[in-house]
Design a protein around this motif. Structure first.
Motif, PDB file in Angstrom:
ATOM      1  N   PRO A 168     -10.578 -70.386 -91.575  1.00 19.09           N
ATOM      2  CA  PRO A 168     -11.409 -71.143 -92.522  1.00 19.09           C
ATOM      3  C   PRO A 168     -10.674 -72.245 -93.274  1.00 19.09           C
ATOM      4  CG  PRO A 168     -10.949 -68.937 -93.360  1.00 19.09           C
ATOM      5  CD  PRO A 168     -10.458 -68.976 -91.947  1.00 19.09           C
ATOM      6  N   ASP A 169      -9.340 -72.217 -93.283  1.00 21.41           N
ATOM      7  CA  ASP A 169      -8.594 -73.307 -93.914  1.00 21.41           C
ATOM      8  C   ASP A 169      -8.606 -74.564 -93.049  1.00 21.41           C
ATOM      9  OD1 ASP A 169      -7.988 -71.603 -95.996  1.00 21.41           O
ATOM     10  OD2 ASP A 169      -5.996 -71.096 -95.239  1.00 21.41           O
ATOM     11  N   ILE A 170      -9.024 -74.408 -91.775  1.00 18.44           N
ATOM     12  CA  ILE A 170      -9.020 -75.532 -90.847  1.00 18.44           C
ATOM     13  C   ILE A 170     -10.440 -75.985 -90.505  1.00 18.44           C
ATOM     14  CG2 ILE A 170      -8.266 -76.329 -88.566  1.00 18.44           C
ATOM     15  CD1 ILE A 170      -6.055 -74.178 -88.719  1.00 18.44           C
ATOM     16  N   TRP A 171     -11.338 -75.008 -90.207  1.00 19.70           N
ATOM     17  CA  TRP A 171     -12.689 -75.343 -89.778  1.00 19.70           C
ATOM     18  C   TRP A 171     -13.726 -74.543 -90.546  1.00 19.70           C
ATOM     19  CZ3 TRP A 171      -9.236 -73.578 -85.860  1.00 19.70           C
ATOM     20  CH2 TRP A 171      -8.712 -74.581 -85.041  1.00 19.70           C
ATOM     21  N   THR A 172     -14.882 -75.147 -90.725  1.00 15.88           N
ATOM     22  CA  THR A 172     -16.034 -74.376 -91.179  1.00 15.88           C
ATOM     23  C   THR A 172     -16.705 -73.790 -89.937  1.00 15.88           C
ATOM     24  OG1 THR A 172     -17.636 -76.187 -90.987  1.00 15.88           O
ATOM     25  CG2 THR A 172     -16.420 -76.001 -93.096  1.00 15.88           C
ATOM     26  N   VAL A 173     -17.511 -72.786 -90.140  1.00 19.68           N
ATOM     27  CA  VAL A 173     -18.253 -72.199 -89.029  1.00 19.68           C
ATOM     28  C   VAL A 173     -19.160 -73.258 -88.393  1.00 19.68           C
ATOM     29  CG1 VAL A 173     -19.962 -70.451 -88.422  1.00 19.68           C
ATOM     30  CG2 VAL A 173     -18.105 -69.871 -89.974  1.00 19.68           C
ATOM     31  N   ASP A 174     -19.793 -74.071 -89.221  1.00 18.37           N
ATOM     32  CA  ASP A 174     -20.663 -75.129 -88.697  1.00 18.37           C
ATOM     33  C   ASP A 174     -19.889 -76.100 -87.810  1.00 18.37           C
ATOM     34  OD1 ASP A 174     -22.932 -74.116 -89.926  1.00 18.37           O
ATOM     35  OD2 ASP A 174     -22.723 -75.394 -91.695  1.00 18.37           O
ATOM     36  N   GLU A 175     -18.675 -76.477 -88.222  1.00 15.96           N
ATOM     37  CA  GLU A 175     -17.874 -77.393 -87.401  1.00 15.96           C
ATOM     38  C   GLU A 175     -17.573 -76.795 -86.031  1.00 15.96           C
ATOM     39  OE1 GLU A 175     -15.306 -79.890 -90.711  1.00 15.96           O
ATOM     40  OE2 GLU A 175     -14.629 -77.877 -90.174  1.00 15.96           O
ATOM     41  N   LEU A 176     -17.211 -75.519 -86.012  1.00 12.72           N
ATOM     42  CA  LEU A 176     -16.900 -74.867 -84.734  1.00 12.72           C
ATOM     43  C   LEU A 176     -18.128 -74.772 -83.833  1.00 12.72           C
ATOM     44  CD1 LEU A 176     -14.518 -71.958 -85.759  1.00 12.72           C
ATOM     45  CD2 LEU A 176     -13.964 -73.940 -84.356  1.00 12.72           C
ATOM     46  N   ILE A 177     -19.250 -74.362 -84.421  1.00  7.50           N
ATOM     47  CA  ILE A 177     -20.461 -74.180 -83.610  1.00  7.50           C
ATOM     48  C   ILE A 177     -21.031 -75.530 -83.178  1.00  7.50           C
ATOM     49  CG2 ILE A 177     -22.844 -73.334 -83.631  1.00  7.50           C
ATOM     50  CD1 ILE A 177     -21.840 -71.034 -85.470  1.00  7.50           C
ATOM     51  N   ASP A 178     -21.131 -76.463 -84.103  1.00 11.35           N
ATOM     52  CA  ASP A 178     -21.725 -77.758 -83.778  1.00 11.35           C
ATOM     53  C   ASP A 178     -20.829 -78.593 -82.862  1.00 11.35           C
ATOM     54  OD1 ASP A 178     -23.865 -76.993 -85.340  1.00 11.35           O
ATOM     55  OD2 ASP A 178     -23.187 -78.112 -87.114  1.00 11.35           O
ATOM     56  N   GLY A 179     -19.521 -78.329 -82.884  1.00 11.37           N
ATOM     57  CA  GLY A 179     -18.589 -79.058 -82.023  1.00 11.37           C
ATOM     58  C   GLY A 179     -18.285 -78.342 -80.718  1.00 11.37           C
ATOM     59  N   ALA A 180     -19.032 -77.292 -80.426  1.00  9.22           N
ATOM     60  CA  ALA A 180     -18.776 -76.475 -79.239  1.00  9.22           C
ATOM     61  C   ALA A 180     -19.153 -77.207 -77.956  1.00  9.22           C
ATOM     62  CB  ALA A 180     -19.565 -75.170 -79.326  1.00  9.22           C
ATOM     63  N   GLU A 181     -18.549 -76.739 -76.869  1.00  8.50           N
ATOM     64  CA  GLU A 181     -18.931 -77.181 -75.534  1.00  8.50           C
ATOM     65  C   GLU A 181     -19.955 -76.181 -75.005  1.00  8.50           C
ATOM     66  OE1 GLU A 181     -15.508 -78.474 -72.956  1.00  8.50           O
ATOM     67  OE2 GLU A 181     -14.431 -77.356 -74.504  1.00  8.50           O
ATOM     68  N   VAL A 182     -21.030 -76.679 -74.427  1.00  8.81           N
ATOM     69  CA  VAL A 182     -22.031 -75.786 -73.846  1.00  8.81           C
ATOM     70  C   VAL A 182     -21.731 -75.667 -72.353  1.00  8.81           C
ATOM     71  CG1 VAL A 182     -24.476 -75.367 -73.445  1.00  8.81           C
ATOM     72  CG2 VAL A 182     -23.723 -76.414 -75.600  1.00  8.81           C
ATOM     73  N   ILE A 183     -21.411 -74.447 -71.947  1.00  9.76           N
ATOM     74  CA  ILE A 183     -21.069 -74.159 -70.558  1.00  9.76           C
ATOM     75  C   ILE A 183     -21.950 -73.003 -70.113  1.00  9.76           C
ATOM     76  CG2 ILE A 183     -19.241 -73.428 -68.966  1.00  9.76           C
ATOM     77  CD1 ILE A 183     -17.247 -74.638 -71.052  1.00  9.76           C
TER      78      ILE A 183
ATOM     79  N   PRO B 219      -8.650 -59.655 -90.022  1.00 12.24           N
ATOM     80  CA  PRO B 219      -7.218 -59.684 -90.309  1.00 12.24           C
ATOM     81  C   PRO B 219      -6.674 -61.037 -90.746  1.00 12.24           C
ATOM     82  CG  PRO B 219      -7.596 -59.549 -87.956  1.00 12.24           C
ATOM     83  CD  PRO B 219      -8.931 -59.407 -88.617  1.00 12.24           C
ATOM     84  N   PHE B 220      -7.478 -62.084 -90.724  1.00 10.58           N
ATOM     85  CA  PHE B 220      -7.023 -63.396 -91.163  1.00 10.58           C
ATOM     86  C   PHE B 220      -8.140 -64.090 -91.928  1.00 10.58           C
ATOM     87  CE2 PHE B 220      -9.133 -64.029 -87.149  1.00 10.58           C
ATOM     88  CZ  PHE B 220      -9.881 -65.166 -87.359  1.00 10.58           C
ATOM     89  N   GLY B 221      -7.736 -64.952 -92.834  1.00  9.87           N
ATOM     90  CA  GLY B 221      -8.715 -65.771 -93.544  1.00  9.87           C
ATOM     91  C   GLY B 221      -9.373 -65.059 -94.705  1.00  9.87           C
ATOM     92  N   ASP B 222      -9.222 -65.616 -95.870  1.00 13.62           N
ATOM     93  CA  ASP B 222      -9.861 -65.058 -97.064  1.00 13.62           C
ATOM     94  C   ASP B 222     -11.369 -65.073 -96.908  1.00 13.62           C
ATOM     95  OD1 ASP B 222      -7.481 -64.588 -98.378  1.00 13.62           O
ATOM     96  OD2 ASP B 222      -7.478 -66.536 -99.395  1.00 13.62           O
ATOM     97  N   GLY B 223     -11.983 -63.932 -97.122  1.00 13.69           N
ATOM     98  CA  GLY B 223     -13.429 -63.832 -97.090  1.00 13.69           C
ATOM     99  C   GLY B 223     -14.036 -63.719 -95.710  1.00 13.69           C
ATOM    100  N   VAL B 224     -13.218 -63.732 -94.671  1.00  6.01           N
ATOM    101  CA  VAL B 224     -13.768 -63.607 -93.320  1.00  6.01           C
ATOM    102  C   VAL B 224     -14.041 -62.133 -93.049  1.00  6.01           C
ATOM    103  CG1 VAL B 224     -13.360 -63.950 -90.842  1.00  6.01           C
ATOM    104  CG2 VAL B 224     -12.585 -65.676 -92.481  1.00  6.01           C
ATOM    105  N   ARG B 225     -15.249 -61.878 -92.590  1.00  6.74           N
ATOM    106  CA  ARG B 225     -15.673 -60.510 -92.268  1.00  6.74           C
ATOM    107  C   ARG B 225     -15.935 -60.420 -90.769  1.00  6.74           C
ATOM    108  NH1 ARG B 225     -15.472 -56.611 -95.826  1.00  6.74           N
ATOM    109  NH2 ARG B 225     -17.583 -55.881 -95.566  1.00  6.74           N
ATOM    110  N   ARG B 226     -15.884 -59.200 -90.255  1.00  4.40           N
ATOM    111  CA  ARG B 226     -16.145 -59.019 -88.835  1.00  4.40           C
ATOM    112  C   ARG B 226     -16.917 -57.738 -88.589  1.00  4.40           C
ATOM    113  NH1 ARG B 226     -10.250 -57.192 -86.395  1.00  4.40           N
ATOM    114  NH2 ARG B 226     -10.123 -55.215 -87.514  1.00  4.40           N
ATOM    115  N   VAL B 227     -17.620 -57.740 -87.466  1.00  2.81           N
ATOM    116  CA  VAL B 227     -18.313 -56.556 -86.973  1.00  2.81           C
ATOM    117  C   VAL B 227     -17.751 -56.299 -85.580  1.00  2.81           C
ATOM    118  CG1 VAL B 227     -20.530 -55.576 -86.266  1.00  2.81           C
ATOM    119  CG2 VAL B 227     -20.403 -57.018 -88.321  1.00  2.81           C
ATOM    120  N   LEU B 228     -17.213 -55.098 -85.379  1.00  2.00           N
ATOM    121  CA  LEU B 228     -16.641 -54.731 -84.090  1.00  2.00           C
ATOM    122  C   LEU B 228     -17.656 -53.918 -83.291  1.00  2.00           C
ATOM    123  CD1 LEU B 228     -13.099 -53.696 -85.345  1.00  2.00           C
ATOM    124  CD2 LEU B 228     -13.714 -55.791 -84.142  1.00  2.00           C
ATOM    125  N   LEU B 229     -17.811 -54.276 -82.026  1.00  2.00           N
ATOM    126  CA  LEU B 229     -18.781 -53.611 -81.159  1.00  2.00           C
ATOM    127  C   LEU B 229     -18.140 -53.285 -79.805  1.00  2.00           C
ATOM    128  CD1 LEU B 229     -21.713 -56.069 -81.897  1.00  2.00           C
ATOM    129  CD2 LEU B 229     -21.424 -53.784 -82.859  1.00  2.00           C
TER     130      LEU B 229
END
Length: 141
Positions: free
Chosen positions: A87-102, A64-74
């Motif tokens: 996607p106008d703010i972050w790339t997927v790599d930025e989010l994943i690589d900048g994540a906190e591991v908990i 529902p948001f972001g051009d070209g963003v796709r989703r799979v619902l489960l």
């Protein structure tokens, strides 16, 4: 409660996604920091092998948001796997690589959560931003 025992986290873990190729976003980071235990669904942002795995689990559709963003619902739409997140703010790599591991899982950084919850501006988001601000202030001291 132990994070990996939460029903939605167990559902995500059951998918067998490669751990370095996804991050739990949405309200999941609040769950990880014990700021909220009740969440209606869990959002997973995936890249590479994790996204490829998601495509084998369900039919992708436009998010529902972001051009070209796709989703799979489960799991009756309680787990949403996306190939992008604001996607106008972050790339997927930025989010994943900048994540906190908990507890061995990657969760989006609370600073990022605060940004998207402020942008969304729903009533539940206002409360979440307040919780995040209080938490970040308490750990800064």
């Amino acid at each position: 409660m132990y994070l990996r025992e939460h029903d939605l986290v167990k559902k995500v873990l059951s998918l067998g996604l490669p751990e370095h190729d996804f991050v739990i976003a949405g309200s999941g980071p609040l769950l990880a920091h014990d700021l909220r235990w009740e969440v209606g669904d869990i959002d997973v942002v995936a890249r590479g092998a994790a996204w490829e795995r998601a495509l084998t689990l369900g039919e992708p559709e436009d998010a529902p948001f972001g051009d070209g963003v796709r989703r799979v619902l489960l799991f009756d739409d309680r787990v949403e796997i996306l190939n992008g997140w604001f996607p106008d703010i972050w790339t997927v790599d930025e989010l994943i690589d900048g994540a906190e591991v908990i507890d061995g899982l990657r969760f989006a950084a609370l600073d990022n959560v605060r940004v998207w919850k402020t942008l969304l501006g729903r009533s539940k988001d206002h409360l979440d931003v307040k919780l995040i601000n209080e938490y970040l202030e308490s750990v800064a001291h």
